[in-house]
Design an enzyme around this catalytic site. Structure first.
Site, PDB file in Angstrom:
ATOM      1  N   HIS A 401      -7.241  24.222 -17.514  1.00  0.00           N
ATOM      2  CA  HIS A 401      -6.260  24.899 -16.659  1.00  0.00           C
ATOM      3  C   HIS A 401      -6.120  26.370 -17.039  1.00  0.00           C
ATOM      4  CE1 HIS A 401      -2.516  25.702 -14.481  1.00  0.00           C
ATOM      5  NE2 HIS A 401      -2.015  26.169 -15.623  1.00  0.00           N
ATOM      6  N   HIS A 406      -6.087  30.465 -15.013  1.00  0.00           N
ATOM      7  CA  HIS A 406      -5.338  31.698 -15.271  1.00  0.00           C
ATOM      8  C   HIS A 406      -6.196  32.904 -15.643  1.00  0.00           C
ATOM      9  CE1 HIS A 406      -1.153  30.450 -14.986  1.00  0.00           C
ATOM     10  NE2 HIS A 406      -1.434  29.339 -15.638  1.00  0.00           N
ATOM     11  N   GLU A 446       1.414  30.407 -10.500  1.00  0.00           N
ATOM     12  CA  GLU A 446       0.917  29.034 -10.581  1.00  0.00           C
ATOM     13  C   GLU A 446       0.395  28.506  -9.239  1.00  0.00           C
ATOM     14  OE1 GLU A 446       0.196  27.133 -12.972  1.00  0.00           O
ATOM     15  OE2 GLU A 446       1.158  28.096 -14.681  1.00  0.00           O
ATOM     16  N   SER A 465      -7.253  25.408 -10.620  1.00  0.00           N
ATOM     17  CA  SER A 465      -7.718  24.457 -11.632  1.00  0.00           C
ATOM     18  C   SER A 465      -7.535  23.009 -11.194  1.00  0.00           C
ATOM     19  CB  SER A 465      -6.968  24.687 -12.955  1.00  0.00           C
ATOM     20  OG  SER A 465      -5.573  24.457 -12.802  1.00  0.00           O
TER      21      SER A 465
END
Length: 560
Positions: A401, A406, A446, A465
């Site tokens: 993730h 990110h 997010e 992700s």
């Protein structure tokens, strides 16, 4: 309304105006009592004014039992810093003749700390009042160095000019220059009744400093209604990037302790592996190389499955800023299906691109701690990977993730600036404001989407992700709203299902501007600025930090 009424002149009766004036006088008096801790009446002209001494005692004792940010100068070791500076100065300029202020000034100009803007300003102001050829003692040098090196202590003062006229502000500011006082903030507003102006200033230093006490004396003599403003209490927050070390251990869950429904809960080998990785993250300190992880073949295989599943989807649905950086990550950080990049390589890459760095962490941090890190351009990342039995599912953030979701966008200047805006807004924020900022972060960093040539593209890491939600978010089933932090900050969200609502930004630049406006709307008793030279925060007001939020020290045992 009252102010406008008083300016109506003939349209209001004299009795009505007098009545309003009396009410305004009461309001103004109440306002001063509310916002001030100590009020100074105009008094004598003595240098050691008893009233000022009394104010200093009251001012320092009023926050007894609380953790006052002004006392955090101990943390910055001002005395030690001043001692070291004086020792170096005396060793450098040792000669038969006595030192002068000119000798001290020449030495300071050669020092690296002189490059820090706040310190340079303080030094220039301090020397503006010195007789450069006068001899100087070691004690005088140390006292001056303490004042110049301390860019953190603040005192807030309110006062009114004697009369409204050309040069009234200049006359008042001359008092500050005369005492070598550096202003960090100034506001002005006209008085409702008198033809004068009220000024609200914050300065470097406290009433423990002689020059600050002398300034208050000067203001008492030459202005009126001099008031020391009371300090506001705010939750603890880091002041420099290394302060992050003290709260990184405060994880909420995940890490080495797994819940019973976690895919790896019954796998002792997996749990032992995560424990070692987490304890390495616990021991990490700012400035140290990030510990490398030698990933096992099984872990590499899990990474490869996730990588292969996401790659065609991100090429189709990810924003161009994400897609553009992938070739660089492949070249500079080993970003490929058969290799899990090391956080140290990623951190060095991001720092060169946007100034962001990566900090290893052992699990989920609180919203406040995580957002505070963004203010310093620090992104917290785990290093452990999800359990191999379910490679396409994870109940908590893992290295897949963090790196696949990110990392790429932190290499984009506009996205990095947007993320830091959220972080700076969290500094000293109330619990309610932190909750709102966490929602804004959720619906942007997010799960955010943006427009690209009229089409929706994903930029949120939770989408990039997760192959399932990425595809779902591009259908017409969920709701879509234009990104507005004021609305996003009030919107609740689920954490165990796909999002029913997504916020779509016109661009990262547009999102950043909206975030800046939103941050400025949050009521906070001070302004904050990130100092990129010192990786610290400059605060322009006098504040008190609550004991409740101060992290406790934590020790991690060595693991063989």
């Amino acid at each position: 309304f009252i102010s406008q009424t008083l300016h109506l002149g003939t349209s209001s009766s004299p009795r009505f105006i007098v009545s309003m004036q009396r009410k305004l006088s009461v309001i103004r008096s109440s306002w001063y009592r509310h916002f001030s801790r100590v009020s100074c009446q105009r008094t004598g002209y003595g240098v050691e004014n008893p009233l000022v001494s009394s104010m200093a005692a009251t001012f320092s004792s009023s926050s007894k039992g609380k953790f006052d940010i002004r006392n955090r100068s101990n943390q910055y070791q001002l005395d030690k810093m001043a001692d070291v500076a004086v020792t170096k100065l005396l060793g450098k300029t040792s000669s038969k003749h006595s030192l002068t202020w000119r000798d001290v000034w020449k030495w300071i100009e050669e020092q690296s700390f002189y490059q820090v803007q706040d310190i340079r300003n303080s030094c220039e102001l301090a020397f503006a009042t010195k007789e450069m050829n006068a001899s100087v003692s070691e004690a005088e040098i140390k006292e001056m160095m303490k004042g110049c090196l301390n860019t953190y202590d603040r005192t807030s003062i309110a006062f009114e000019t004697m009369e409204d006229g050309a040069g009234s502000l200049i006359d008042a500011l001359e008092l500050f220059r005369k005492r070598g006082i550096n202003l960090t903030h100034i506001e002005s507003r006209p008085s409702l009744l008198d033809p004068t102006y009220s000024f609200f200033v914050s300065i470097q230093g406290t009433l423990n400093d002689n020059n600050v006490r002398e300034l208050v004396n000067d203001l008492i003599r030459h202005t009126k209604n001099v008031t020391l403003m009371g300090t506001e209490e705010v939750p603890w927050f880091p002041r420099k990037v290394s302060d992050i070390d003290v709260f990184c251990h405060r994880t909420l869950d995940a890490g080495a302790d797994l819940q019973a429904d976690h895919p790896g809960f019954k796998d002792e080998g997996y749990r032992d592996r995560r424990k070692i990785i987490c304890e390495n993250a616990h021991r990490h300190k700012f400035g140290e190389p990030i510990p490398s992880v030698k990933y096992a073949d099984e872990e590499m295989k899990t990474w490869g499955i996730v990588f292969d599943k996401l790659q065609p989807l991100t090429e189709k649905y990810a924003c161009k800023e994400y897609r553009e950086v992938i070739p660089e990550l492949h070249k500079d950080c080993g970003f490929r299906r058969d290799n899990i990049p090391q956080l140290q390589d990623i951190s060095e890459y991001l720092q060169a691109k946007t100034g962001f760095i990566v900090r290893p962490v052992s699990g989920l941090l609180s919203s406040r701690d995580f957002l505070n890190g963004l203010a310093f351009k620090v992104f917290f990342s785990t290093q452990y990977i999800r359990h191999h039995s379910k490679p396409l599912y994870t109940p908590e953030p893992d290295v897949c993730h963090e790196i696949l979701g990110h990392v790429p966008l932190f290499a984009n200047t506009e996205f990095a600036a947007f993320s830091q805006e959220i972080g700076l807004a969290s500094i000293g924020a109330s619990d309610e404001q932190i909750e709102q900022l966490a929602r804004v972060y959720w619906f942007s960093v997010e799960f955010g989407q943006c427009l690209e040539n009229g089409e929706r593209k994903a930029y949120g890491a939770g989408l990039l992700s997760s192959f399932g939600e990425l595809e779902y978010s591009m259908t017409e089933e969920p709701q879509f709203r234009e990104f507005d932090p004021f609305n996003a900050g009030q919107q609740d969200y689920p954490i165990t299902t796909y999002q029913p609502i997504y916020f779509v930004a016109n661009s990262f630049k547009d999102a950043q501007e909206k975030m800046r406006v939103y941050a400025q709307s949050l009521k906070r008793p001070f302004n904050v600025r990130y100092n990129s030279i010192t990786s610290s925060l400059d605060i322009d007001r006098d504040i008190t930090v609550s004991d409740d939020g101060i992290p406790a020290h934590h020790t991690v045992k060595e693991t063989m």
